[in-house]
Design an enzyme around this catalytic site. Structure first.
Site, mmCIF file in Angstrom:
data_model
loop_
_atom_site.group_PDB
_atom_site.id
_atom_site.type_symbol
_atom_site.label_atom_id
_atom_site.label_comp_id
_atom_site.label_asym_id
_atom_site.label_seq_id
_atom_site.Cartn_x
_atom_site.Cartn_y
_atom_site.Cartn_z
ATOM 1 N N ARG A 193 -2.587 18.689 23.140
ATOM 2 C CA ARG A 193 -1.793 18.815 23.221
ATOM 3 C C ARG A 193 -0.533 18.651 24.500
ATOM 4 O O ARG A 193 0.892 19.155 24.507
ATOM 5 C CB ARG A 193 -1.710 20.546 22.751
ATOM 6 N N ASN B 276 -3.439 36.528 24.502
ATOM 7 C CA ASN B 276 -2.365 37.203 22.776
ATOM 8 C C ASN B 276 -3.853 36.971 22.928
ATOM 9 O O ASN B 276 -3.856 38.810 21.652
ATOM 10 C CB ASN B 276 -1.745 36.123 22.322
ATOM 11 N N LYS C 51 -7.552 31.849 33.394
ATOM 12 C CA LYS C 51 -8.448 30.935 32.527
ATOM 13 C C LYS C 51 -8.709 28.751 32.915
ATOM 14 O O LYS C 51 -8.017 28.710 32.387
ATOM 15 C CB LYS C 51 -6.910 30.626 31.612
ATOM 16 N N LYS D 41 4.225 50.397 36.820
ATOM 17 C CA LYS D 41 5.214 49.210 36.190
ATOM 18 C C LYS D 41 5.863 49.457 34.223
ATOM 19 O O LYS D 41 5.409 50.978 33.644
ATOM 20 C CB LYS D 41 4.344 48.313 35.146
ATOM 21 N N TYR E 114 -8.475 12.451 22.900
ATOM 22 C CA TYR E 114 -7.490 12.759 23.309
ATOM 23 C C TYR E 114 -8.683 13.443 24.630
ATOM 24 O O TYR E 114 -7.860 14.235 25.856
ATOM 25 C CB TYR E 114 -7.497 14.053 23.030
ATOM 26 N N PRO F 59 -7.384 28.213 24.343
ATOM 27 C CA PRO F 59 -7.958 29.511 25.069
ATOM 28 C C PRO F 59 -7.790 30.492 25.878
ATOM 29 O O PRO F 59 -6.958 30.360 26.829
ATOM 30 C CB PRO F 59 -9.123 28.219 26.073
ATOM 31 N N GLU F 60 -8.763 30.749 26.157
ATOM 32 C CA GLU F 60 -8.979 32.739 26.733
ATOM 33 C C GLU F 60 -9.553 32.946 27.820
ATOM 34 O O GLU F 60 -10.694 31.849 27.309
ATOM 35 C CB GLU F 60 -8.249 33.618 25.598
#
Length: 422
Positions: A126, A186, A60, A167, A107, A2-3
């Site tokens: 997970r 990602n 998130k 940076k 779950y 999840p993002e």
């Protein structure tokens, strides 16, 4: 994983359906890896009787603001998800809970029942998610350590450009740093860099000013488009194409011509098959108690013929018994076959026509019995050279020490009444 778009979709669903409702009941899993710093009972008692005032998010992480602290906070991790029964949290087909689904899921880490009957569950397969009970979620880690939210607190172009110049790391690495910008993961980083035409390994400080402006614009556009697809967009379905799970939007991606007709016919056939299978299973349950009488005779006829045809094609191997030792078995089979044939004719008349009327359940039972009947024969072939006194007509339980073989044969004896056929 999840993002920002997935978590924002969950926040909006909770805000739309749960705000203003009092929590009637709560169930918290006894999973200290996910539920941090508080016992399930203490967590439950802190929720029951409270009213949901708002649903908040940064990056998130999401938390429920109640009419009084503490507030439950959810860090989604790799597989965290919010489900509301009867509500499609996102436009993904799989996000909606069906009546046939297990509810709440095994779950589930936090389950909440509201006063209006609506039920909400936070799940994590997970176990990388973290659920906390906090008086002020924004003042403590991990939320206090996050950078500006990519959607709610965007930097100006000048602030963004100045930050990049400081940076000296790869641009994708920087975008994934939640202390720099919160919410980009990602897949969002990959999409943003693709749209901006910037290599993921390009050093952030080396980007020209125009590239920084393009990147700033792409971050905003990709996130807004993703949220539109998750929350406000069209429904996404999943099919198998080329052996792979495939996502598509039925309202936009339609089959044409003969393909559309074939797909419609296929769906109709699948639906009718499911209905027919359900009807046959119901009939099988009703007929199970009637299989001890004449049904056994038909099954024996089928099994005997199948078993004989398989044995007829098997070559003789070394160590097998001579034909004289096998004659009693063959004669027994013939007599059994004759008896079965007489019973079949007297009970059913034309056996071939009657076999067509047998249910799917009876045919499945015959296949199981056929496999069970082959087991002692195979064991006989293996043990005959070591045990010259073994006789196939004997009870195999007297000679076999294999627990699995005996267990299967015992099952056959008790459930299918096949022992006389050996």
């Amino acid at each position: 994983m999840p993002e920002l778009p997935e978590v924002e979709a969950a926040r909006r669903a909770v805000e739309d359906h749960c705000v203003g409702q009092k929590i009637r009941r709560a169930v918290v899993a006894d999973d200290p890896k996910v539920i941090e710093g508080v016992s399930p009972s203490a967590f439950q008692s802190s929720l029951v009787g409270k009213t949901v005032v708002a649903a908040k998010r940064k990056g998130k992480s999401m938390w429920l603001q109640l009419d009084s602290p503490p507030f439950p906070s959810f860090q989604f991790g790799m597989a965290g998800a919010v489900y509301i029964k009867g509500v499609a949290v996102t436009k993904y087909k799989r996000s909606a809970v069906k009546d046939t689904d297990e509810w709440p899921s095994k779950y589930s880490k936090v389950f909440i029942e509201l006063e209006n009957g609506l039920e909400l569950s936070f799940t994590d397969k997970r176990r990388f998610a973290r659920v906390r009970l906090l008086n002020d979620p924004t003042s403590v880690p991990p939320i206090s350590e996050l950078g500006p939210d990519a959607l709610l607190e965007p930097m100006t172009i000048d602030e963004f450009t100045e930050s990049l110049r400081k940076k000296k790391i790869a641009i994708k690495t920087l975008l994934l740093d939640q202390s720099f910008i919160a919410g980009i993961g990602n897949w969002i980083a990959d999409e943003v860099l693709y749209q901006a035409k910037i290599h993921p390994l390009e050093t952030a400080s080396s980007l020209p000013k125009e590239n920084c402006a393009t990147l700033h614009k792409c971050i905003k556009e990709v996130i807004e488009k993703a949220i539109e697809a998750f929350v406000d967009g069209k429904r996404i379905d999943f099919i198998t194409a080329g052996g792979r799970t495939t996502a598509y939007v039925p309202d936009l991606q339609k089959l044409s011509g003969a393909n559309a007709v074939n797909a419609a016919n296929k769906r109709g056939k699948q639906t009718s098959k499911r209905k027919k299978r359900g009807k046959e299973e119901e009939d099988d349950d009703d007929d199970e108690d009637d299989d001890d009488g004449d049904g056994v005779a038909i099954e024996e006829d089928k099994i005997t013929e199948t078993f004989k045809s398989k044995n007829a094609h098997k070559p003789r191997g070394e160590g097998r018994k001579s034909s004289t030792r096998r004659k009693p078995k063959e004669s027994d089979d013939e007599s059994d076959e004759a008896d079965i044939g007489e019973e079949d004719e007297s009970s059913y008349g034309n056996g071939r026509n009657e076999q067509k009327k047998r249910t799917r359940g009876a045919i499945k039972n015959e296949k199981v019995i056929a496999q069970l009947l082959q087991l002692p024969k195979r064991m006989c072939d293996l043990q005959v050279s070591a045990n010259q006194s073994f006789h196939f007509a004997h009870n195999p339980f007297q000679d076999f020490s294999c627990a699995s073989c005996c267990g299967l044969l015992s099952l056959a004896t008790r459930s299918y009444q096949v022992w006389p056929r050996l």
